[in-house]
Write a protein that holds these residues in place. Structure first.
Motif, short mmCIF file in Angstrom:
data_model
loop_
_atom_site.label_atom_id
_atom_site.label_comp_id
_atom_site.label_asym_id
_atom_site.label_seq_id
_atom_site.Cartn_x
_atom_site.Cartn_y
_atom_site.Cartn_z
N ILE A 1 0.84 -1.20 0.00
CA ILE A 1 0.00 0.00 0.00
C ILE A 1 0.87 1.25 0.00
CG2 ILE A 1 -1.96 -1.13 1.11
CD1 ILE A 1 -1.14 0.00 3.72
N PRO A 2 0.32 2.32 -0.58
CA PRO A 2 1.08 3.57 -0.65
C PRO A 2 0.94 4.36 0.65
CG PRO A 2 -1.03 3.85 -1.75
CD PRO A 2 -1.02 2.44 -1.22
N LEU A 3 2.01 5.03 1.02
CA LEU A 3 1.97 5.90 2.20
C LEU A 3 2.46 7.28 1.83
CD1 LEU A 3 3.65 3.56 4.89
CD2 LEU A 3 1.22 4.03 4.62
N THR A 4 1.88 8.28 2.47
CA THR A 4 2.38 9.66 2.33
C THR A 4 2.62 10.18 3.73
OG1 THR A 4 0.95 9.91 0.41
CG2 THR A 4 1.92 11.93 1.34
N ASN A 5 3.83 10.68 3.99
CA ASN A 5 4.09 11.06 5.38
C ASN A 5 3.89 12.56 5.61
OD1 ASN A 5 6.35 12.36 4.44
ND2 ASN A 5 7.84 11.02 5.46
N GLN A 6 4.24 13.00 6.81
CA GLN A 6 3.97 14.37 7.21
C GLN A 6 4.73 15.38 6.37
OE1 GLN A 6 5.56 12.10 9.20
NE2 GLN A 6 7.62 12.91 8.83
N ASP A 7 5.75 14.92 5.68
CA ASP A 7 6.49 15.83 4.79
C ASP A 7 6.04 15.66 3.35
OD1 ASP A 7 9.31 15.14 6.87
OD2 ASP A 7 8.09 16.97 6.81
N ALA A 8 4.91 15.03 3.17
CA ALA A 8 4.32 14.79 1.84
C ALA A 8 5.17 13.89 0.98
CB ALA A 8 4.03 16.11 1.13
N ARG A 9 6.04 13.14 1.61
CA ARG A 9 6.88 12.21 0.84
C ARG A 9 6.11 10.90 0.66
NH1 ARG A 9 10.02 8.40 2.69
NH2 ARG A 9 11.52 7.43 1.29
N ALA A 10 6.08 10.45 -0.61
CA ALA A 10 5.35 9.20 -0.92
C ALA A 10 6.28 8.01 -0.78
CB ALA A 10 4.79 9.27 -2.32
N SER A 11 5.73 6.92 -0.28
CA SER A 11 6.53 5.69 -0.20
C SER A 11 5.57 4.51 -0.22
CB SER A 11 7.35 5.68 1.09
OG SER A 11 6.49 5.57 2.22
#
Lengths: 505, 259, 196
Positions: free
Chosen positions: C41-51
């Motif tokens: 699944i895709p994640l986007t963190n608090q710095d808007a970085r996708a992983s």
């Protein structure tokens, strides 16, 4: 606190002397008494388990596993499966039971106080329902129910320590609980006191339950569970060990004379309390409610729904001893009976059996009924006089009618109508025949007073007797006189019941 | 231009793939759910949606597995299904003795979700299922009818040792869906959020530390135990679990897209 | 025309079928069948970085689910994870990842996540607060055994589960305890951090 220290002292003493009975190799005390008391729930914590884990031997009813015979706390592994299966509940009647271990009640579990139980609950893959288990002997949330909620085809495990001794019910607690219990999901867990029980010749496992079906008692075929009846607490069957006849005939429990019996008796409910009694026996000892103290010399003991009792008695004379719920209609009309068959030599000093069988004439044998005998003879020869009828009638009246109507025919105000100077009788003497034969219910007005009682039909009187009684009444206490013959009575008896007098059932 | 045409065709094809399953339209509404949304008495609201007319069959699931071999029982990650996944089939991609038109069972929530995604659908939500399941043959809401309840309980009371009948064996309900009762248990998308304790007696026992908000939801109408038992079954499951009596069907939003 | 549609459909099906669930080809050997990273699944963190979730593979991870406007339990969940984190030796701590994934992608934008991260002085980027799409939220919750339900006004009822993943993403421990250090979870975390 004191108790557990005493227990520990005994345990240490036993270990030190190297007594037999499964003492582990290490003789170190399990844990320091103070620490144990502080960390545990008072009396029943004897410390961590010792020795190799034991796989519990579970038995099907009415059998009980052998005594624990151990003097140290152990880890006991219990594996109990849930099976939904169709079985007979009565002759020709089947029911889908939900069972622990394939039986109703479920398997008997026997452990020792202080044991640590690793409990595995398995839900058969063919089952439809999720199930769990609440053991009344568990100290912990839901008695284990929340930790054991298991889907079909899966297994749950949880561990508990049996802190309290006693005889405990276990049952399924999945919504709706009443239905799971009502389908037979209950059994017994015995937590032996550390010192065990005194030896007996036989131990048996019996559990009462009430069952609710849509069909009537003994209505043939497959019967479904009926929730409305269950909520209304109107059982169709009340039985021991899951079916009518489960412990009768060739399935009866067995013993010999001069033996000691211990019964572990539970009541799964779901609704009814049991008045447990063994016909022909007295309980020498009753650990009421499955607890620690005993009562002695008990005839009938109460087993709460979701409760249990341990009873002990000894057998003296042979015969079939019937276990019942003494709310007696349950025993004879719903199936709550089981048999313990005792074989052995008779003992006439304790119980003689029937000694004399002779004719008992009751009231008829007394001298006051000579008149009746005389009248009967006269009637047979065709020479019955009014006098003879009146005399005979008087004798019969005294035994039968005066109880309510009084010897003086006054009756009881507001309750039983008077016969003395009765306008009701005078209006239609022959109507009274129907009243004696069929009884009378409903409102009648006699001599200006209203009565609304129930007179049962006098089924025990023959035609002569009815005729004689009525003749006596008509010729007494200011009544108009007259005569009723046996033939009059025969005629009325032959005709259908008159509309004015309702007969009572 | 061509791209637009292809896109349009795509959409058209997606909406009605070849050999598509039939879905029935269920109008929206509000109703008294056994699990009220606020835990007390609020009505549940269901938007109009489409429900598969029949549960998914062995044959349909086989087609899915052949097209998506990572879902066959030989290859599936144990994270997504337990060891009994599709155990009733002859092999990973053949049915063996399992009937083509029998409802597929021994499928996990993950597998059911994946199948529904493959036909541009999803698992129904609990409220959607409860709403559709309230119907009998001639009424949208038959829950007050003792006969409706008895029939359902009768199925619960029957042991499940006989082979499952084919889908569609029972008459269709008010909405045109078959086998909503009496055949198999069915997954719903939010089975995990039904959130009543497995122990029936702890109703209204809020544990603030365990749940945000309000504490575990309690069932509103305990006498409607026909529905209660369905909730009990679903609550006992984890996403990777399979059972011999548990299958599924899919649902779609009324607008026709998969989510 | 119909055939084109069917072919397009088949490709689309395959793509969709694969997308959410296929195991990514990452270094580190075959992914165990019970690894959480089987879920792609895709994640986007608090710095808007996708992983991707699977990119966490390689070191032990403490993972839980939360949402930013949660008043009651979620701050306690963060505290519990922090208490385990703090109890570790510095070199152990350096190898631990701590991840919180939001139930509420609608409201929990990267900015909202960042605000919480700063407010709680979280040790980014070793710690991260992430969001994903609604379907992935459901699948991740299913995998972690977290129960949740959206109730009114953007709130959620949810259970408390903090999971410890080993280097390969297998769940090796979990805790529902808040308000104090879960000694068992701490011990398990230490074990994972010292295993090669």
């Amino acid at each position: 606190m004191k108790n557990s220290t005493a227990m520990l002292a005994i345990f240490l003493a036993l270990t030190a002397t190297g007594s037999a009975g499964g003492t582990p190799a290490t003789t170190k005390a399990a844990v320091a008494p103070a620490a144990a008391a502080a960390a545990s729930s008072a009396r029943g914590d004897f410390g961590p388990p010792q020795g190799e884990p034991i796989h519990a031997v579970l038995t099907s009813p009415p059998n009980v596993p052998p005594p624990v015979n151990r003097n140290y706390p152990a880890k006991v592994i219990v594996e109990l499966g849930v099976v939904e299966k169709e079985m007979p509940i009565s002759e020709g009647v089947t029911y889908t039971f939900w069972t622990f271990g394939g039986t109703v009640p479920g398997s008997f579990i026997r452990i020792r106080q202080g044991d640590t139980v690793e409990f595995h609950l398995k839900n058969d893959p063919n089952n439809k329902m999720p199930h769990n288990i609440d053991l009344h002997g568990v100290t912990g949330p839901g008695g284990g129910a929340a930790s054991s909620f298991t889907a079909p085809g899966h297994e749950s495990q949880f561990t508990f320590k049996a802190l309290n001794q006693g005889l405990y019910v276990y049952h399924c607690a999945t919504a709706p609980v009443g239905m799971h219990v009502g389908n037979g999901m209950y059994g017994l867990l015995l937590v032996e006191p550390p010192e065990g029980f005194s030896p007996v010749d036989h131990e048996y496992y019996v559990m009462q339950g009430d069952f609710y079906t849509t069909g009537k008692y003994r209505e043939k075929g497959h019967q479904p569970f009926d929730m409305e009846n269950a909520i209304a607490e109107k059982p169709t069957y009340v039985v021991f060990n899951g079916a009518e006849g489960s412990l009768t005939g060739d399935k009866a429990m067995a013993a010999k004379t001069h033996e000691t019996i211990r019964m572990f008796v539970g009541n799964g409910g779901p609704n009814l309390v049991s008045s447990f009694h063994v016909i022909g026996e007295i309980f020498d000892k009753v650990r009421y409610e499955g607890g620690t103290h005993e009562q002695e010399n008990v005839q009938t003991t109460l087993i709460p729904a979701g409760g249990a009792v341990m009873v002990e008695f000894h057998t003296d004379v042979p015969g079939s001893y019937v276990l019942v719920d003494h709310s007696i209609f349950r025993a004879f009309n719903k199936g709550a009976l089981a048999i313990l068959k005792v074989d052995g030599p008779e003992d006439k000093l304790v119980y003689s059996g029937k000694e004399v069988d002779s004719v008992y004439l009751g009231d008829r044998s007394g001298p006051n009924l000579e008149a009746v005998t005389a009248a009967t003879k006269a009637a047979q020869s065709g020479n019955l006089t009014l006098q003879e009828q009146v005399k005979a009638g008087e004798a019969l009246f005294t035994g039968t009618c005066s109880v309510c109507h009084q010897a003086t025919g006054q009756g009881l105000p507001n309750v039983f109508p008077p016969l003395a100077k009765s306008d009701y009788l005078a209006a239609d003497p022959k109507r009274a025949i129907g009243i004696l034969l069929h009884g009378l219910t409903g409102k009648v007005t006699v001599n200006g007073s209203e009565f609304n009682s129930v007179m049962p039909p006098m089924n025990q009187l023959n035609d002569d007797e009815v005729a004689n009684i009525l003749t006596y009444v008509l010729n007494s206490w200011g009544n108009p006189g007259g005569r009723i013959s046996a033939q009059d009575v025969t005629q009325v008896r032959a005709a259908p019941a008159a509309a004015t007098s309702k007969s009572e059932h | 231009m061509i791209r637009a045409m292809v896109a349009a065709l795509c959409l058209a094809a997606l909406a009605l793939p070849a050999g598509a399953a039939d879905y029935v339209a269920i109008p929206g509404g509000s109703f008294a759910s056994v699990l009220p949304p606020d835990g007390k008495a609020a009505l549940a609201v269901v938007a109009p949606f489409h429900l598969r007319m029949l549960p998914v069959t062995n044959a349909e699931f086989l087609q899915f597995v052949r097209a998506n071999p990572q879902w066959d029982r030989g290859r599936i990650a144990s994270l997504f299904a337990d060891s009994q996944y599709l155990a009733q089939w002859g092999g990973p991609s053949n049915l063996g003795a399992a009937g083509r038109d029998q409802p597929v069972t021994r499928v996990s929530w993950f597998a059911a979700e994946a199948f529904c995604e493959s036909e541009h659908a999803r698992l129904p939500a609990w409220y959607e299922f409860e709403y559709a399941a309230a119907a009998d043959e001639s009424h949208a809401d038959a829950r007050a009818d003792a006969a409706w309840r008895e029939r359902i309980l009768d199925w619960y009371a029957r042991p499940s040792t006989t082979a499952l009948p084919d889908v569609g064996s029972s008459p269709k309900n008010f909405y045109g869906a078959h086998d909503v009762h009496g055949l198999i248990w069915e997954w719903v998308g939010d089975y995990a959020s039904l959130m009543i304790s497995g122990d029936n007696r702890n109703q209204g026992d809020p544990d603030l530390l365990k749940f945000c908000g309000a504490g575990a939801l309690s069932t509103q109408d305990r006498e409607n135990y026909a529905i209660l038992m369905r909730i009990a079954l679903l609550s006992s499951l984890k996403a990777a679990d399979t059972t011999a009596n548990l299958g599924f069907r899919c649902a779609r939003n009324a607008t026709g897209d998969g989510t | 025309m119909k055939r084109l549609g069917t072919i397009v459909l088949m490709i689309a099906t395959l793509a969709l079928g694969d997308a959410a669930m296929a195991a990514p080809a990452l270094p580190g050997g075959t992914l165990p069948g019970d690894s959480v990273y089987q879920l792609d699944i895709p994640l986007t963190n608090q710095d808007a970085r996708a992983s991707k979730l699977a990119e966490l593979r390689g070191s032990p991870v403490l993972i839980a689910m939360f949402y930013t406007s949660c008043k009651y339990v979620c701050p306690l969940i963060v505290d519990s994870m922090r208490s385990v984190d703090k109890a570790l030796a510095p070199d152990e701590r350096a190898r631990l990842r701590v991840v919180l994934v939001s139930f509420d992608p609608e409201h929990d934008t990267p900015q909202a996540l960042k605000a919480v991260a700063e407010e709680r002085h979280l040790d980014l980027p070793r710690w991260s607060l992430d969001r994903t799409d609604a379907e992935s939220v459901r699948k991740l919750a299913a995998v972690l055994g977290v129960q949740y339900r959206a109730i009114e006004k953007g709130d959620f009822n949810h259970s408390t589960v903090i999971s410890l993943l080993d280097k390969d993403g297998r769940i090796v421990a979990h805790s529902s305890r808040t308000g104090e250090v879960d000694a068992d979870l701490l011990a398990a975390t230490r074990r994972e951090l010292t295993t090669r």
